[in-house]
Design a protein around this motif. Structure first.
Motif, PDB file in Angstrom:
ATOM      1  N   ILE A 127     -65.326 -70.866 -34.038  1.00  0.00           N
ATOM      2  CA  ILE A 127     -65.477 -69.783 -35.019  1.00  0.00           C
ATOM      3  C   ILE A 127     -65.969 -68.492 -34.389  1.00  0.00           C
ATOM      4  O   ILE A 127     -66.140 -67.487 -35.075  1.00  0.00           O
ATOM      5  CB  ILE A 127     -66.430 -70.211 -36.159  1.00  0.00           C
ATOM      6  N   GLN A 128     -66.206 -68.509 -33.062  1.00  0.00           N
ATOM      7  CA  GLN A 128     -66.679 -67.295 -32.375  1.00  0.00           C
ATOM      8  C   GLN A 128     -65.526 -66.307 -32.195  1.00  0.00           C
ATOM      9  O   GLN A 128     -64.366 -66.703 -32.076  1.00  0.00           O
ATOM     10  CB  GLN A 128     -67.293 -67.659 -31.021  1.00  0.00           C
ATOM     11  N   PRO A 129     -65.831 -65.015 -32.149  1.00  0.00           N
ATOM     12  CA  PRO A 129     -64.763 -64.008 -32.030  1.00  0.00           C
ATOM     13  C   PRO A 129     -64.258 -63.881 -30.602  1.00  0.00           C
ATOM     14  O   PRO A 129     -64.970 -64.223 -29.656  1.00  0.00           O
ATOM     15  CB  PRO A 129     -65.459 -62.715 -32.466  1.00  0.00           C
ATOM     16  N   PRO A 130     -63.028 -63.357 -30.421  1.00  0.00           N
ATOM     17  CA  PRO A 130     -62.582 -62.983 -29.073  1.00  0.00           C
ATOM     18  C   PRO A 130     -63.335 -61.747 -28.618  1.00  0.00           C
ATOM     19  O   PRO A 130     -64.042 -61.105 -29.402  1.00  0.00           O
ATOM     20  CB  PRO A 130     -61.089 -62.697 -29.266  1.00  0.00           C
ATOM     21  N   THR A 131     -63.199 -61.371 -27.366  1.00  0.00           N
ATOM     22  CA  THR A 131     -63.873 -60.167 -26.872  1.00  0.00           C
ATOM     23  C   THR A 131     -63.128 -58.919 -27.339  1.00  0.00           C
ATOM     24  O   THR A 131     -61.932 -58.969 -27.665  1.00  0.00           O
ATOM     25  CB  THR A 131     -63.929 -60.162 -25.339  1.00  0.00           C
ATOM     26  N   ALA A 132     -63.840 -57.799 -27.351  1.00  0.00           N
ATOM     27  CA  ALA A 132     -63.211 -56.525 -27.726  1.00  0.00           C
ATOM     28  C   ALA A 132     -62.124 -56.150 -26.731  1.00  0.00           C
ATOM     29  O   ALA A 132     -61.108 -55.543 -27.100  1.00  0.00           O
ATOM     30  CB  ALA A 132     -64.269 -55.424 -27.790  1.00  0.00           C
ATOM     31  N   GLN A 133     -62.316 -56.526 -25.453  1.00  0.00           N
ATOM     32  CA  GLN A 133     -61.317 -56.228 -24.424  1.00  0.00           C
ATOM     33  C   GLN A 133     -59.994 -56.920 -24.738  1.00  0.00           C
ATOM     34  O   GLN A 133     -58.917 -56.351 -24.540  1.00  0.00           O
ATOM     35  CB  GLN A 133     -61.813 -56.658 -23.037  1.00  0.00           C
ATOM     36  N   LYS A 134     -60.083 -58.156 -25.251  1.00  0.00           N
ATOM     37  CA  LYS A 134     -58.855 -58.863 -25.613  1.00  0.00           C
ATOM     38  C   LYS A 134     -58.195 -58.231 -26.835  1.00  0.00           C
ATOM     39  O   LYS A 134     -56.964 -58.151 -26.925  1.00  0.00           O
ATOM     40  CB  LYS A 134     -59.162 -60.344 -25.862  1.00  0.00           C
ATOM     41  N   LEU A 135     -59.000 -57.794 -27.778  1.00  0.00           N
ATOM     42  CA  LEU A 135     -58.444 -57.122 -28.956  1.00  0.00           C
ATOM     43  C   LEU A 135     -57.748 -55.817 -28.581  1.00  0.00           C
ATOM     44  O   LEU A 135     -56.754 -55.428 -29.205  1.00  0.00           O
ATOM     45  CB  LEU A 135     -59.544 -56.831 -29.973  1.00  0.00           C
ATOM     46  N   ASP A 136     -58.268 -55.138 -27.559  1.00  0.00           N
ATOM     47  CA  ASP A 136     -57.707 -53.842 -27.151  1.00  0.00           C
ATOM     48  C   ASP A 136     -56.244 -53.942 -26.744  1.00  0.00           C
ATOM     49  O   ASP A 136     -55.502 -52.960 -26.830  1.00  0.00           O
ATOM     50  CB  ASP A 136     -58.513 -53.250 -25.990  1.00  0.00           C
ATOM     51  N   ILE A 137     -55.815 -55.118 -26.281  1.00  0.00           N
ATOM     52  CA  ILE A 137     -54.428 -55.242 -25.804  1.00  0.00           C
ATOM     53  C   ILE A 137     -53.437 -55.354 -26.962  1.00  0.00           C
ATOM     54  O   ILE A 137     -52.233 -55.250 -26.756  1.00  0.00           O
ATOM     55  CB  ILE A 137     -54.252 -56.444 -24.844  1.00  0.00           C
ATOM     56  N   ILE A 138     -53.932 -55.581 -28.179  1.00  0.00           N
ATOM     57  CA  ILE A 138     -53.036 -55.632 -29.342  1.00  0.00           C
ATOM     58  C   ILE A 138     -52.582 -54.212 -29.648  1.00  0.00           C
ATOM     59  O   ILE A 138     -53.392 -53.344 -29.950  1.00  0.00           O
ATOM     60  CB  ILE A 138     -53.743 -56.245 -30.571  1.00  0.00           C
ATOM     61  N   SER A 139     -51.286 -53.973 -29.566  1.00  0.00           N
ATOM     62  CA  SER A 139     -50.781 -52.602 -29.746  1.00  0.00           C
ATOM     63  C   SER A 139     -50.831 -52.169 -31.212  1.00  0.00           C
ATOM     64  O   SER A 139     -51.013 -50.992 -31.508  1.00  0.00           O
ATOM     65  CB  SER A 139     -49.349 -52.494 -29.216  1.00  0.00           C
ATOM     66  N   ALA A 140     -50.659 -53.114 -32.132  1.00  0.00           N
ATOM     67  CA  ALA A 140     -50.703 -52.784 -33.560  1.00  0.00           C
ATOM     68  C   ALA A 140     -52.160 -52.824 -34.019  1.00  0.00           C
ATOM     69  O   ALA A 140     -52.690 -53.878 -34.380  1.00  0.00           O
ATOM     70  CB  ALA A 140     -49.852 -53.761 -34.356  1.00  0.00           C
ATOM     71  N   LYS A 141     -52.818 -51.677 -33.984  1.00  0.00           N
ATOM     72  CA  LYS A 141     -54.260 -51.617 -34.222  1.00  0.00           C
ATOM     73  C   LYS A 141     -54.642 -52.013 -35.647  1.00  0.00           C
ATOM     74  O   LYS A 141     -55.661 -52.665 -35.864  1.00  0.00           O
ATOM     75  CB  LYS A 141     -54.794 -50.210 -33.914  1.00  0.00           C
ATOM     76  N   GLU A 142     -53.821 -51.615 -36.624  1.00  0.00           N
ATOM     77  CA  GLU A 142     -54.147 -51.963 -37.999  1.00  0.00           C
ATOM     78  C   GLU A 142     -54.097 -53.478 -38.194  1.00  0.00           C
ATOM     79  O   GLU A 142     -54.935 -54.060 -38.895  1.00  0.00           O
ATOM     80  CB  GLU A 142     -53.189 -51.276 -38.969  1.00  0.00           C
ATOM     81  N   LEU A 143     -53.124 -54.137 -37.555  1.00  0.00           N
ATOM     82  CA  LEU A 143     -53.021 -55.593 -37.635  1.00  0.00           C
ATOM     83  C   LEU A 143     -54.260 -56.251 -37.039  1.00  0.00           C
ATOM     84  O   LEU A 143     -54.815 -57.196 -37.623  1.00  0.00           O
ATOM     85  CB  LEU A 143     -51.764 -56.062 -36.896  1.00  0.00           C
ATOM     86  N   ALA A 144     -54.720 -55.749 -35.898  1.00  0.00           N
ATOM     87  CA  ALA A 144     -55.926 -56.302 -35.261  1.00  0.00           C
ATOM     88  C   ALA A 144     -57.135 -56.165 -36.178  1.00  0.00           C
ATOM     89  O   ALA A 144     -57.946 -57.093 -36.304  1.00  0.00           O
ATOM     90  CB  ALA A 144     -56.178 -55.597 -33.931  1.00  0.00           C
ATOM     91  N   LEU A 145     -57.258 -55.009 -36.832  1.00  0.00           N
ATOM     92  CA  LEU A 145     -58.392 -54.783 -37.727  1.00  0.00           C
ATOM     93  C   LEU A 145     -58.343 -55.729 -38.923  1.00  0.00           C
ATOM     94  O   LEU A 145     -59.368 -56.303 -39.320  1.00  0.00           O
ATOM     95  CB  LEU A 145     -58.403 -53.333 -38.209  1.00  0.00           C
ATOM     96  N   VAL A 146     -57.148 -55.925 -39.503  1.00  0.00           N
ATOM     97  CA  VAL A 146     -57.007 -56.819 -40.654  1.00  0.00           C
ATOM     98  C   VAL A 146     -57.411 -58.243 -40.275  1.00  0.00           C
ATOM     99  O   VAL A 146     -58.114 -58.928 -41.029  1.00  0.00           O
ATOM    100  CB  VAL A 146     -55.560 -56.788 -41.200  1.00  0.00           C
ATOM    101  N   ILE A 147     -56.986 -58.682 -39.103  1.00  0.00           N
ATOM    102  CA  ILE A 147     -57.320 -60.040 -38.652  1.00  0.00           C
ATOM    103  C   ILE A 147     -58.837 -60.204 -38.547  1.00  0.00           C
ATOM    104  O   ILE A 147     -59.417 -61.170 -39.055  1.00  0.00           O
ATOM    105  CB  ILE A 147     -56.651 -60.352 -37.298  1.00  0.00           C
ATOM    106  N   MET A 148     -59.494 -59.255 -37.892  1.00  0.00           N
ATOM    107  CA  MET A 148     -60.940 -59.366 -37.688  1.00  0.00           C
ATOM    108  C   MET A 148     -61.715 -59.188 -38.997  1.00  0.00           C
ATOM    109  O   MET A 148     -62.728 -59.855 -39.230  1.00  0.00           O
ATOM    110  CB  MET A 148     -61.393 -58.349 -36.646  1.00  0.00           C
ATOM    111  N   ARG A 149     -61.222 -58.303 -39.850  1.00  0.00           N
ATOM    112  CA  ARG A 149     -61.886 -58.088 -41.146  1.00  0.00           C
ATOM    113  C   ARG A 149     -61.811 -59.362 -41.996  1.00  0.00           C
ATOM    114  O   ARG A 149     -62.807 -59.794 -42.588  1.00  0.00           O
ATOM    115  CB  ARG A 149     -61.209 -56.925 -41.869  1.00  0.00           C
ATOM    116  N   ASN A 150     -60.612 -59.978 -42.048  1.00  0.00           N
ATOM    117  CA  ASN A 150     -60.453 -61.205 -42.829  1.00  0.00           C
ATOM    118  C   ASN A 150     -61.256 -62.356 -42.238  1.00  0.00           C
ATOM    119  O   ASN A 150     -61.819 -63.186 -42.965  1.00  0.00           O
ATOM    120  CB  ASN A 150     -58.973 -61.584 -42.904  1.00  0.00           C
TER     121      ASN A 150
END
Length: 921
Positions: A354-377
């Protein structure tokens, strides 16, 4: 490099091989052209033959030039096209660039541009957008020297617009699209015109500029129908559907989405069909709350995503199905879907982790809104699971997820250039910060809650102040050049605002503005490379710790209160030097609309007079709910709130409205603790006080005279030495910008205008207006306090997470630490009376907040019953640093005192010597 096997038969086709006699450059160039133009050769055969040409060139030891570099470019191109080998393709392209950027005889600038473009396209396909943008910029800078090669410019603009869109920088996407559209018109390129128009319309939609977005969409529909461009027609219809969804016309929305999917299926573009079904499902989920149809269309999106092998489409539909689970209370399934969505984007998370991935790994997602929705949910699911099970592991993971997501958002903000884009994301992330603060509250973690409250407040203002601080490390020449760019941009924006969007002059100015802004961005990038310290300070994103703010408060004998008004609750964090108090109020316990009602009553003299008992009850109710429970000691209090600023001094401790908090507290306001504690590097002031009072105004401005303004200004100035006053015609715009930045206290008795729409707040000088955006041109002000004795100077458009874009904020973003502003239309005589007393107490060395409080109390004591109403005295507030102002002493007075003291010493000395001499006789 892999070993290639060349068949003898194929070598004979072109009548040469590696062991053949050496050819001239011209012959090799001719062979290269034959390979490229031979329609009988497939791509693999062409690649083999270009390798043969390279080997022949190398064997014959011919000096590398543009012909050889072109062969390298072709090898790189076909390696990527056939084998998807980006490493080899990039290496060959860079080798080609090395030749063409050497400026040696035989090098080619045009081929250098093609090389840069190829590199940009490869990095784009690898989703390495930062590198892609860098090389697209390089392409444009060279290709602009070849007027007949605008095709490359158009292609670059299209790619760049898409990248900025994916990065969430919608304002920049609009600018790049618009620039590309001008080039398309000149080139008569209708295909690219439609593609760029699509991108601009989408970006305008995300900026919430629906009228302009719809205008572009309708134009796209017209052109697509005429050209029978089914794909572009579907894109235009979908933008139109989303616009009608946003304005609440759901019947039209549903009909348009059906047309979109019907048209898109004809194109057999499975990737885009998946995206269309996803958007259709979003409509059912978000607007109609229809879980059944939403899931049905998300499953269609998944099916087409699988056929397209599109990981983004699969992740998008997966997380959206997870949102259905969230709404249905199936939190474990929602969490699983967020994990699966991350895995689809090549961010592996074990199913039970249940732990989150690192911010560095999230940075590689090109679709930023999609990344935010995933983390928000994901965070929402974790919080709900904690509420349901009370297992601390869920709460701990939600707090960690909040910190990771915040870092991701910060990194994202730093690569965005458009302020409108940043404001979009500030609004988009309000819900995330609500949950982050909620997690801090549930964990009883005041440090985390304070951090997230700070990150939810005025970060763009702090970014601007960081830029000002960073600029102090530039050379004089570069600082002057930066200032010149900023002035030119503001001037063009002001000229455009006075013109119709459809006029030819507006169009010409817009193109000019886009070019200057692009040049300015390239200049800023060069500064970041040239001055490492500039880069370091510009992107400083340090949030003060709770311990640091407590130390600050202890030193200044103050208290600090953060108010965060979420959709479903109000969070209040009160901080004193030695303790904190953190409370949460549900919607039932406190309705934030009470603040708006209270402010409306305060600002309406007639309503206040006629309904004073209602005012007193409301005032006391707000006091009991959001202030009394904090148990703050009397004295100095800093209030940090967001879009609704109320005069806390007008809250009543009794139900009859007789005892105001003004009697017990000195209130000031801050955009954030970070802003409050910021060290402003203001230069030494040349004088103590400067004042502007136009009195009468140019007729074209259409405002009434302020007949007593000059007298009031003279009275205020009388408390200071080293002052300068501009009244009547001398209170001009030019004199304001020329002289105001050199004085510690700037006082303005004039008119101002502001509302809560997109209209820019303005300040009236005698001859013309000063717009909010123009305050940025105040160059390195020495000013410590601006006194805005005009109407509505803290009124403006509200921006989520940033507060009110008012004149007061404009002065703050120019690097001025304190502003006294007004919340509603001022009573002229009251403003003059309070301002005079305020300046008296400031000149005596009193802190700004205490000086303002005492000035208000003096006014109440000196006036009749009606003028004791908060309408009169509660209007003026202090924003920013409330410390006393260090004023210059009157040097001539000091010199006289020193001379007198010296004379006294000399006379005394002579007397003593004479007395001793007499005693010795």
């Amino acid at each position: 490099m892999r070993i290639l096997l060349f068949s003898l038969a194929f070598s004979c086709i072109l009548s040469f091989n590696v062991s053949a006699q050496c050819l001239t450059k011209g012959e090799i160039q001719s062979k290269a052209s034959q390979i490229e133009e031979d329609e009988k050769l497939n791509d693999a055969k062409k690649l083999e033959q270009f390798y043969l040409l390279k080997q022949l060139w190398d064997k014959c030891k011919i000096q590398p030039d543009s012909v050889y570099s072109n062969i390298l470019l072709k090898i790189g191109y076909y390696e990527v096209r056939i084998n998807r080998d980006f490493d080899i393709g990039i290496n060959f392209t860079k080798a080609s660039l090395k030749i063409n950027t050497s400026n040696k005889p035989g090098s080619s600038k045009l081929l250098a541009a093609k090389g840069y473009f190829s590199l940009a396209a490869y990095y784009y396909r690898m989703l390495l957008y930062d590198k892609a943008l860098k090389y697209f910029d390089s392409t444009i800078s060279i290709i602009n020297t070849f007027p007949n090669n605008t095709n490359y410019t158009i292609q670059c603009k299209l790619y760049m617009a898409y990248i900025y869109f994916q990065n969430g920088d919608y304002q920049k996407a609009v600018e790049e699209s618009t620039s590309g559209l001008y080039s398309c018109v000149n080139k008569k390129d209708s295909t690219r015109f439609l593609e760029l128009l699509t991108q601009r319309s989408q970006s305008l939609y995300y900026e919430n500029k629906l009228d302009k977005s719809l205008e572009d969409a309708n134009l796209m529909i017209s052109i697509a129908q005429k050209n029978k461009s089914v794909y572009e027609l579907a894109s235009a219809l979908k933008i139109k559907a989303r616009i009608f969804q946003k304005i609440g016309n759901f019947n039209v929305t549903d009909s348009l989405f059906k047309e979109v999917i019907k048209a898109r299926i004809k194109t057999k573009d499975f990737e885009q069909i998946a995206a269309d079904y996803n958007d259709y499902a979003n409509f059912y989920l978000d607007s109609l709350n229809d879980h059944s149809n939403a899931k049905r269309y998300y499953l269609e999106s998944l099916a087409y995503g699988k056929r397209a092998e599109d990981s983004f489409a699969l992740a998008r539909a997966t997380i959206n199905i997870g949102e259905i689970y969230l709404e249905q209370g199936n939190y474990k399934e929602a969490l699983k879907n967020s994990t699966k969505a991350l895995s689809l984007l090549n961010i592996p998370v074990k199913q039970n982790n249940i732990q989150p991935p690192t911010a560095q790994k999230l940075d590689i997602i090109s679709a930023k809104e999609l990344a935010l929705v995933i983390m928000r949910n994901r965070m929402e699911a974790l919080l709900q699971l904690f509420s349901k099970t009370k297992k601390q592991e869920y709460l701990s993971a939600s707090v960690k997820t909040a910190f990771v997501t915040d870092t991701f958002l910060t990194n994202m903000r730093h690569v965005q250039t458009g302020n409108q884009s940043k404001l979009f994301w500030r609004d988009k992330t309000k819900g995330f910060y609500s949950n982050a603060i909620k997690a801090g509250f549930l964990a009883n973690n005041a440090d985390a809650a304070f951090y997230f409250m700070e990150k939810s407040r005025a970060v763009l203002l702090n970014d601007k102040l960081n830029e000002l601080n960073a600029a102090s490390y530039l050379s004089k020449a570069d600082a002057a050049k930066q200032e010149d760019y900023e002035i030119r941009i503001i001037e063009l924006q002001q000229k455009m605002s006075a013109l119709s969007d459809t006029s030819k002059k507006h169009e010409a100015l817009q193109l000019q503005l886009l070019n200057i802004k692009n040049d300015y961005e390239q200049f800023i990038k060069s500064l970041e490379q040239k001055y490492p310290v500039y880069y370091q300070y510009k992107y400083a994103d340090n949030v003060p710790t709770l311990e640091a703010i407590q130390s600050y408060l202890a030193k200044n004998n103050q208290s600090f209160v953060h108010y965060f008004f979420a959709d479903t609750a109000t969070y209040i964090l009160a901080i004193t030097a030695n303790k904190t108090r953190f409370i949460k109020l549900s919607q039932q316990e406190f309705n934030k609309n009470d603040l708006t009602n209270f402010l409306q009553l305060c600002s309406d003299k007639k309503a206040l007079n006629n309904n004073y008992q209602s005012f007193a009850l409301l005032s006391n109710s707000i006091y009991k709910k959001i202030f009394q429970p904090l148990q703050l000691p009397g004295g100095r209090v800093v209030i940090c709130t967001e879009n609704t600023v109320i005069p806390f001094g007008a809250l009543c401790t009794d139900i009859n409205g007789k005892h105001f908090l003004l009697n017990d507290y000195s209130f000031s306001y801050a955009y954030s603790a970070c802003f409050l504690m910021k060290q402003f590097n203001n230069p030494p002031a040349k004088g103590n006080f400067i004042g502007f009072a136009p009195v009468s105004f140019n007729k074209s401005l259409g405002v009434v005279d302020l007949k007593n303004a000059a007298n009031a200004l003279n009275t205020s100035a009388s408390f200071y030495n080293n002052d300068k006053l501009f009244t009547h015609t001398s209170a001009s715009r030019h004199n304001f910008f020329s002289y105001a930045p050199s004085y510690s206290v700037v006082s303005i008795f004039s008119h101002a205008y502001a509302d809560t729409t997109d209209n820019e707040p303005v300040l009236f000088m005698q001859d013309s207006l000063i717009h909010l955006s123009e305050l940025q041109t105040l160059n390195n002000p020495a000013t410590k306090l601006v006194l805005l004795s005009a109407c509505q100077t803290n009124v403006g458009k509200k921006a989520t997470g940033e507060g009110i874009y008012s004149l007061a904020r404009g002065f703050a973003s120019a690097g001025i630490p304190s502003v006294s502003a007004t919340l509603w239309k001022a009573d002229e005589q009251t403003i003059y009376a309070i301002s005079e007393k305020l300046n008296q107490y400031l000149s005596e060395g009193m802190t700004k907040d205490e000086a303002l409080r005492k000035a208000k109390l003096d006014f109440i004591q000196a006036n009749s019953s009606e003028k004791t109403l908060p309408y009169y005295w509660a209007n003026m507030i202090l924003i920013g640093n409330a410390d006393a102002i260090q004023l210059q002493t009157n040097r001539s007075g000091v010199y006289l005192w020193l001379a007198a003291a010296l004379l006294f010493i000399l006379i005394s000395g002579a007397f003593i010597i004479k007395k001793k001499a007499l005693n010795n006789l």
